[in-house]
Design a protein around this motif. Structure first.
Motif, mmCIF file in Angstrom:
data_model
loop_
_atom_site.group_PDB
_atom_site.id
_atom_site.type_symbol
_atom_site.label_atom_id
_atom_site.label_comp_id
_atom_site.label_asym_id
_atom_site.label_seq_id
_atom_site.Cartn_x
_atom_site.Cartn_y
_atom_site.Cartn_z
ATOM 1 N N ALA A 1 0.845 -1.183 0.000
ATOM 2 C CA ALA A 1 0.000 0.000 0.000
ATOM 3 C C ALA A 1 0.885 1.240 0.000
ATOM 4 N N VAL A 2 0.455 2.258 -0.693
ATOM 5 C CA VAL A 2 1.169 3.530 -0.700
ATOM 6 C C VAL A 2 0.422 4.466 0.246
ATOM 7 N N VAL A 3 1.117 4.907 1.290
ATOM 8 C CA VAL A 3 0.511 5.784 2.298
ATOM 9 C C VAL A 3 1.057 7.194 2.119
ATOM 10 N N ASP A 4 0.162 8.130 1.882
ATOM 11 C CA ASP A 4 0.542 9.534 1.732
ATOM 12 C C ASP A 4 0.846 10.152 3.095
ATOM 13 N N SER A 5 -0.057 9.949 4.047
ATOM 14 C CA SER A 5 0.093 10.582 5.352
ATOM 15 C C SER A 5 -0.747 9.847 6.387
ATOM 16 N N LEU B 1 -6.703 10.201 15.180
ATOM 17 C CA LEU B 1 -8.141 10.330 14.994
ATOM 18 C C LEU B 1 -8.643 11.740 15.303
ATOM 19 N N ASP B 2 -8.093 12.373 16.334
ATOM 20 C CA ASP B 2 -8.566 13.716 16.689
ATOM 21 C C ASP B 2 -8.077 14.782 15.704
ATOM 22 N N GLU B 3 -7.255 14.385 14.744
ATOM 23 C CA GLU B 3 -6.801 15.297 13.686
ATOM 24 C C GLU B 3 -7.541 15.037 12.368
ATOM 25 N N PHE B 4 -8.735 14.455 12.475
ATOM 26 C CA PHE B 4 -9.472 14.075 11.279
ATOM 27 C C PHE B 4 -9.721 15.244 10.329
ATOM 28 N N GLU B 5 -9.888 16.456 10.872
ATOM 29 C CA GLU B 5 -10.131 17.610 10.002
ATOM 30 C C GLU B 5 -8.915 17.876 9.110
ATOM 31 N N LYS B 6 -7.700 17.762 9.661
ATOM 32 C CA LYS B 6 -6.479 17.920 8.872
ATOM 33 C C LYS B 6 -6.390 16.828 7.812
ATOM 34 N N ALA B 7 -6.780 15.602 8.199
ATOM 35 C CA ALA B 7 -6.745 14.489 7.248
ATOM 36 C C ALA B 7 -7.675 14.757 6.072
ATOM 37 N N PHE B 8 -8.875 15.248 6.351
ATOM 38 C CA PHE B 8 -9.821 15.535 5.273
ATOM 39 C C PHE B 8 -9.356 16.720 4.429
ATOM 40 N N GLU B 9 -8.696 17.686 5.046
ATOM 41 C CA GLU B 9 -8.120 18.795 4.273
ATOM 42 C C GLU B 9 -7.064 18.255 3.308
ATOM 43 N N ARG B 10 -6.205 17.368 3.824
ATOM 44 C CA ARG B 10 -5.166 16.765 2.975
ATOM 45 C C ARG B 10 -5.801 15.993 1.834
ATOM 46 N N LEU B 11 -6.803 15.209 2.140
ATOM 47 C CA LEU B 11 -7.493 14.427 1.122
ATOM 48 C C LEU B 11 -8.145 15.332 0.077
ATOM 49 N N THR C 1 -2.600 14.330 -2.879
ATOM 50 C CA THR C 1 -2.152 13.120 -2.208
ATOM 51 C C THR C 1 -1.597 12.119 -3.203
ATOM 52 N N ARG C 2 -0.637 11.349 -2.750
ATOM 53 C CA ARG C 2 -0.094 10.230 -3.521
ATOM 54 C C ARG C 2 -0.175 9.018 -2.623
ATOM 55 N N GLY C 3 -1.301 8.347 -2.658
ATOM 56 C CA GLY C 3 -1.523 7.203 -1.787
ATOM 57 C C GLY C 3 -2.665 7.481 -0.831
ATOM 58 N N LYS C 4 -2.772 6.631 0.151
ATOM 59 C CA LYS C 4 -3.881 6.693 1.098
ATOM 60 C C LYS C 4 -3.597 7.672 2.233
ATOM 61 N N VAL C 5 -4.650 8.323 2.693
ATOM 62 C CA VAL C 5 -4.598 9.149 3.896
ATOM 63 C C VAL C 5 -5.201 8.293 5.002
ATOM 64 N N VAL C 6 -4.431 8.078 6.067
ATOM 65 C CA VAL C 6 -4.804 7.130 7.116
ATOM 66 C C VAL C 6 -5.139 7.865 8.404
ATOM 67 N N LEU C 7 -6.220 7.431 9.067
ATOM 68 C CA LEU C 7 -6.551 7.898 10.410
ATOM 69 C C LEU C 7 -6.126 6.808 11.377
ATOM 70 N N ARG C 8 -5.251 7.142 12.315
ATOM 71 C CA ARG C 8 -4.747 6.182 13.308
ATOM 72 C C ARG C 8 -5.679 6.177 14.505
ATOM 73 N N LEU C 9 -6.125 4.994 14.903
ATOM 74 C CA LEU C 9 -7.065 4.872 16.001
ATOM 75 C C LEU C 9 -6.397 4.671 17.358
#
Length: 80
Positions: free
Chosen positions: A45-49, A53-63, A68-76
């Motif tokens: 898998a190619v992971v972009d970033s 979980l509490d940074e989900f807003e930043k993750a959605f901004e990145r997405l 992005t080049r790869g998946k944006v992952v939320l760590r639980l």
């Protein structure tokens, strides 16, 4: 896989780009083969970033950035 419908192309997007919405039906046999390939290092898998979980807003901004080049992952969990 079952095709549902073809998505409208947003204004300004090249005609060579198409979007389709579909539903996948998981196959244990196919997932087993993919697991073997991953364990052998033949696919990965190619992971972009990764975001907490509490940074989900930043993750959605990145997405939503379209950069992005790869998946944006939320760590639980709290592990790094």
């Amino acid at each position: 896989m079952q095709w549902k419908f073809v998505l409208d192309r947003p204004e300004g997007v090249d005609e060579s780009v198409t979007g389709k919405f579909f539903v996948m039906h998981p196959s244990g046999e196919q997932l087993g083969k993919i697991t073997e390939l991953a364990e052998q290092g033949k696919v990965r898998a190619v992971v972009d970033s990764v975001f907490k979980l509490d940074e989900f807003e930043k993750a959605f901004e990145r997405l939503g950035s379209g950069r992005t080049r790869g998946k944006v992952v939320l760590r639980l969990d709290d592990e790094e």
